[in-house]
Design a protein around this motif. Structure first.
Motif, PDB file in Angstrom:
ATOM      1  N   SER A   1       0.950  -1.183  -0.024  1.00  0.00           N
ATOM      2  CA  SER A   1       0.017  -0.071  -0.030  1.00  0.00           C
ATOM      3  C   SER A   1       0.890   1.115   0.029  1.00  0.00           C
ATOM      4  O   SER A   1       0.258   2.256  -0.109  1.00  0.00           O
ATOM      5  CB  SER A   1      -1.099  -0.028   1.157  1.00  0.00           C
ATOM      6  OG  SER A   1      -0.242  -0.189   2.433  1.00  0.00           O
ATOM      7  N   CYS A   2       2.272   1.250  -0.071  1.00  0.00           N
ATOM      8  CA  CYS A   2       3.127   2.387   0.049  1.00  0.00           C
ATOM      9  C   CYS A   2       3.505   2.683  -1.276  1.00  0.00           C
ATOM     10  O   CYS A   2       3.500   1.877  -2.238  1.00  0.00           O
ATOM     11  CB  CYS A   2       4.689   2.060   0.621  1.00  0.00           C
ATOM     12  SG  CYS A   2       5.546   3.484   0.717  1.00  0.00           S
ATOM     13  N   LYS A   3       3.148   3.856  -1.649  1.00  0.00           N
ATOM     14  CA  LYS A   3       3.419   4.541  -2.963  1.00  0.00           C
ATOM     15  C   LYS A   3       4.803   4.373  -3.555  1.00  0.00           C
ATOM     16  O   LYS A   3       5.159   4.281  -4.744  1.00  0.00           O
ATOM     17  CB  LYS A   3       3.329   6.256  -2.737  1.00  0.00           C
ATOM     18  CG  LYS A   3       3.717   6.923  -3.977  1.00  0.00           C
ATOM     19  CD  LYS A   3       3.790   8.405  -3.636  1.00  0.00           C
ATOM     20  CE  LYS A   3       4.168   9.362  -4.929  1.00  0.00           C
ATOM     21  NZ  LYS A   3       3.994  10.618  -4.699  1.00  0.00           N
TER      22      LYS A   3
ATOM     23  N   LYS B   1       0.752   6.653   1.625  1.00  0.00           N
ATOM     24  CA  LYS B   1      -0.194   5.838   1.017  1.00  0.00           C
ATOM     25  C   LYS B   1      -0.333   5.713  -0.335  1.00  0.00           C
ATOM     26  O   LYS B   1      -0.542   7.107  -0.883  1.00  0.00           O
ATOM     27  CB  LYS B   1      -1.462   6.014   1.982  1.00  0.00           C
ATOM     28  CG  LYS B   1      -2.450   5.029   1.336  1.00  0.00           C
ATOM     29  CD  LYS B   1      -3.815   5.134   2.010  1.00  0.00           C
ATOM     30  CE  LYS B   1      -4.685   4.130   1.812  1.00  0.00           C
ATOM     31  NZ  LYS B   1      -5.929   4.630   1.742  1.00  0.00           N
ATOM     32  N   LYS B   2      -0.308   4.752  -1.201  1.00  0.00           N
ATOM     33  CA  LYS B   2      -0.534   4.805  -2.541  1.00  0.00           C
ATOM     34  C   LYS B   2      -1.781   5.332  -2.827  1.00  0.00           C
ATOM     35  O   LYS B   2      -2.764   4.554  -2.068  1.00  0.00           O
ATOM     36  CB  LYS B   2      -0.428   3.386  -3.167  1.00  0.00           C
ATOM     37  CG  LYS B   2      -0.317   3.070  -4.723  1.00  0.00           C
ATOM     38  CD  LYS B   2      -0.248   1.669  -5.076  1.00  0.00           C
ATOM     39  CE  LYS B   2       1.056   1.298  -4.387  1.00  0.00           C
ATOM     40  NZ  LYS B   2       1.216  -0.348  -4.967  1.00  0.00           N
ATOM     41  N   GLY B   3      -2.282   5.994  -3.814  1.00  0.00           N
ATOM     42  CA  GLY B   3      -3.475   6.400  -3.918  1.00  0.00           C
ATOM     43  C   GLY B   3      -3.794   6.806  -5.242  1.00  0.00           C
ATOM     44  O   GLY B   3      -4.864   6.989  -5.898  1.00  0.00           O
TER      45      GLY B   3
END
Length: 53
Positions: free
Chosen positions: A13-15, A51-53
């Motif tokens: 879930s990390c960018k 957070k990946k978004g």
């Protein structure tokens, strides 16, 4: 983004996660804690997480 072979990471879930090989794409990371006196690895955090978004 290219992987940094010196920093392994499996936080999908990390960018900055290079998912296909479980590495980080940052040049450096900042590590910290959310506890005043950490005693187990769960108390340590990657402060570079976004957070990946």
């Amino acid at each position: 983004m290219t992987k940094n072979p010196a920093i392994k990471c499996d936080v999908k879930s990390c960018k900055y996660n290079y998912e296909s090989e479980n590495y980080c794409t940052l040049d450096t990371v900042s590590i910290g804690t959310h506890e005043p006196h950490p005693t187990v690895c769960e108390c340590v955090d990657c402060k570079s997480f976004v957070k990946k978004g």
